[in-house]
Design an enzyme around this catalytic site. Structure first.
Site, PDB file in Angstrom:
ATOM      1  CG  PHE A 145      -1.864   1.242   1.130  1.00  0.00           C
ATOM      2  CD1 PHE A 145      -3.014   1.192   0.358  1.00  0.00           C
ATOM      3  CD2 PHE A 145      -1.549   2.434   1.770  1.00  0.00           C
ATOM      4  CE1 PHE A 145      -3.844   2.311   0.244  1.00  0.00           C
ATOM      5  CE2 PHE A 145      -2.380   3.552   1.663  1.00  0.00           C
ATOM      6  CZ  PHE A 145      -3.525   3.484   0.899  1.00  0.00           C
ATOM      7  CG  ASP A 230       5.517   3.827   2.025  1.00  0.00           C
ATOM      8  OD1 ASP A 230       5.440   4.511   3.062  1.00  0.00           O
ATOM      9  OD2 ASP A 230       4.572   3.720   1.206  1.00  0.00           O
ATOM     10  CE  LYS A 259      -1.196   6.842   6.860  1.00  0.00           C
ATOM     11  NZ  LYS A 259      -0.938   5.686   6.033  1.00  0.00           N
TER      12      LYS A 259
HETATM   13  C1  PLP Z   1      -1.027   5.858   4.522  1.00  0.00           C
HETATM   14  C2  PLP Z   1       0.085   5.350   3.690  1.00  0.00           C
HETATM   15  C3  PLP Z   1       0.450   6.019   2.495  1.00  0.00           C
HETATM   16  C4  PLP Z   1      -0.312   7.185   1.947  1.00  0.00           C
HETATM   17  O1  PLP Z   1      -0.347   8.282   2.801  1.00  0.00           O
HETATM   18  P1  PLP Z   1      -1.506   9.406   2.578  1.00  0.00           P
HETATM   19  O2  PLP Z   1      -1.122  10.487   3.552  1.00  0.00           O
HETATM   20  O3  PLP Z   1      -2.808   8.753   2.884  1.00  0.00           O
HETATM   21  O4  PLP Z   1      -1.408   9.843   1.172  1.00  0.00           O
HETATM   22  C5  PLP Z   1       1.545   5.524   1.809  1.00  0.00           C
HETATM   23  N1  PLP Z   1       2.222   4.462   2.243  1.00  0.00           N
HETATM   24  C6  PLP Z   1       1.904   3.811   3.380  1.00  0.00           C
HETATM   25  C7  PLP Z   1       2.722   2.645   3.823  1.00  0.00           C
HETATM   26  C8  PLP Z   1       0.804   4.215   4.126  1.00  0.00           C
HETATM   27  O5  PLP Z   1       0.453   3.532   5.217  1.00  0.00           O
END
Ligand code: PLP
Length: 402
Positions: A145, A230, A259
């Site tokens: 994701f 990520d 986040k």
């Molecule tokens: C939440 C998330 C994203 C995307 O972040 P947004 O602020 O919602 O665009 C990307 N990668 C990971 C692993 C995430 O958990």
């Protein structure tokens, strides 16, 4: 048990009528929050085990972050990058020092940091590795994701994220997560990067086999491929280390954060890299109107300070171990596996997780399914022993009711 009041009912009806139905939320209408606790419109209290997908690691409405927001909001909030502002440099210095990188590129949402990482890796592929024009490939992993833009969706292997959204951005090769041999086989001369979550959050709290990330990192070194981590969800203490990559003692070439960097107040994200890579961006190559704005910079600085001063990574390690131990002791026949690290915990069930989630909600705990059969438990990192006991009691009771 909480009954849905008339007010709650009206709010749900208005949301369903006027808002796009791109989520399937719990019918919990939050009106107030503090630390690990939420209160709904009728004054009922819930323990937050979602933490806005790890965006509120510091706890809701942290007074120190709020003070930074309020103070900065009276000075200057947005300048765009057409000029400089007096808050971005301090933020960038603090962030890069904390993360151990030379430079950062500030964005708003996490997926913009992902886009930044993809563009940076492709540029590096052409200008440093010498990949022929428009042939660069990025290796991605099953059940990943990375967000919801067209490139993140193009990198996804989840059918419902992709259905009827094509044509997709080319240049992504998906292989099984956790299989180092598959990675070795997938790397080609045109591969510029791998884009990987050190623990998959949305994918079901998938912890890769011991040693996998280290080997993936070594393969990247060997084949001249960038390792893009990520850590938008796993970063900033969530897994019991500052970053999940720290557990494996690896330093990615590009680190994506978001986040919790905004402390739950404001979207702040970033891509980090050392100078030889980040310097490949020049004026006009990439940008964002709101990225690096003074309000977000002030909030992010305070969010980092709270994380460090309150030792939230070690608190996550301790609280996570305690919850994991408590969950194991409950030994429900409906639980197939409990996995995770720190306060990123996945409970794999033999029934749909949504049912457990509803049973928990009725008992004052907000927790949600991430994959159909997996319940994710990820409270703010400030959770204390009393709240942990509260959670375990209600979890035991909810499981016994099913
Ligand atoms: C939440 C998330 C994203 C995307 O972040 P947004 O602020 O919602 O665009 C990307 N990668 C990971 C692993 C995430 O958990």
């Amino acid at each position: 048990m909480h009954a849905v009041s008339e007010r709650a009912h009206d709010l749900i009806a208005a949301e369903e009528r006027y808002g796009a139905h791109n989520y399937h939320p719990l019918d919990l209408i939050v009106a107030r929050a503090e630390g690990v606790w939420l209160w709904d419109v009728d004054g009922n209290r819930f323990l937050d085990c979602i933490s806005a997908y790890s965006a509120v690691n510091q706890g809701h409405c942290h007074p120190r972050i709020r003070a930074a927001l309020v103070e900065q909001s009276a000075k200057v909030t947005l300048t765009s990058r057409a000029m400089r502002n007096d808050r971005m440099p301090g933020f960038l210095e603090k962030l890069t020092r904390l993360c151990g990188f030379d430079m950062a590129l500030p964005t708003n949402t996490g997926v913009e940091a992902v886009e930044t990482g993809i563009k940076l890796a492709r540029r590096w592929g052409y200008s440093v590795k010498g990949i022929r024009p428009d042939a660069a490939e990025i290796v991605v992993f099953s059940n990943n994701f990375h967000g919801r833009t067209m490139s993140a969706v193009s990198a996804s292997t989840t059918p419902e994220y992709r259905k009827h959204f094509g044509p997709f951005v080319p240049g992504f090769t998906a292989i099984p997560y956790g299989d180092a041999d598959a990675l070795e086989g997938a790397i080609k001369p045109e591969t510029c990067a791998i884009l990987i979550e050190p623990i998959q959050g949305e994918g079901g709290v998938n912890v890769p086999p011991e040693g996998y990330l280290k080997r993936a990192w070594a393969l990247c070194r060997e084949h001249q491929v960038l390792f893009i981590a990520d850590e938008i969800q796993t970063g900033f203490g969530r897994t019991g280390d500052l970053f999940a990559c720290d557990y494996d003692a690896i330093k990615p070439d590009v680190l994506l954060v978001g986040k919790a960097l905004g402390g739950g107040f404001y979207p702040v994200s970033a891509a980090l890299a050392d100078r030889p890579v980040m310097s490949l961006f020049g004026p006009g190559d990439h940008g964002s109107t709101f990225g690096g704005n003074p309000l977000g910079s002030a909030v992010a600085e305070a969010a980092i300070d709270v994380l460090v001063d309150e030792k939230l990574a070690s608190r996550a390690r301790y609280a996570g171990a305690k919850i994991m131990q408590g969950l194991r002791a409950i030994a429900s026949p409906l639980v197939k596996e409990i996995r995770g690290r720190g306060l990123l915990i996945g409970i794999e069930l033999s029934i749909p997780a949504r049912r457990v989630s509803e049973a928990l909600l009725a008992r004052g705990v907000a927790a949600k399914d991430t994959q159909e059969m997996v319940l994710r438990i990820a409270p703010p990192l400030v959770i204390d022993d009393a709240a942990i006991d509260y959670f375990l009691e209600r979890f035991r009771d909810a499981m016994a009711s099913l």
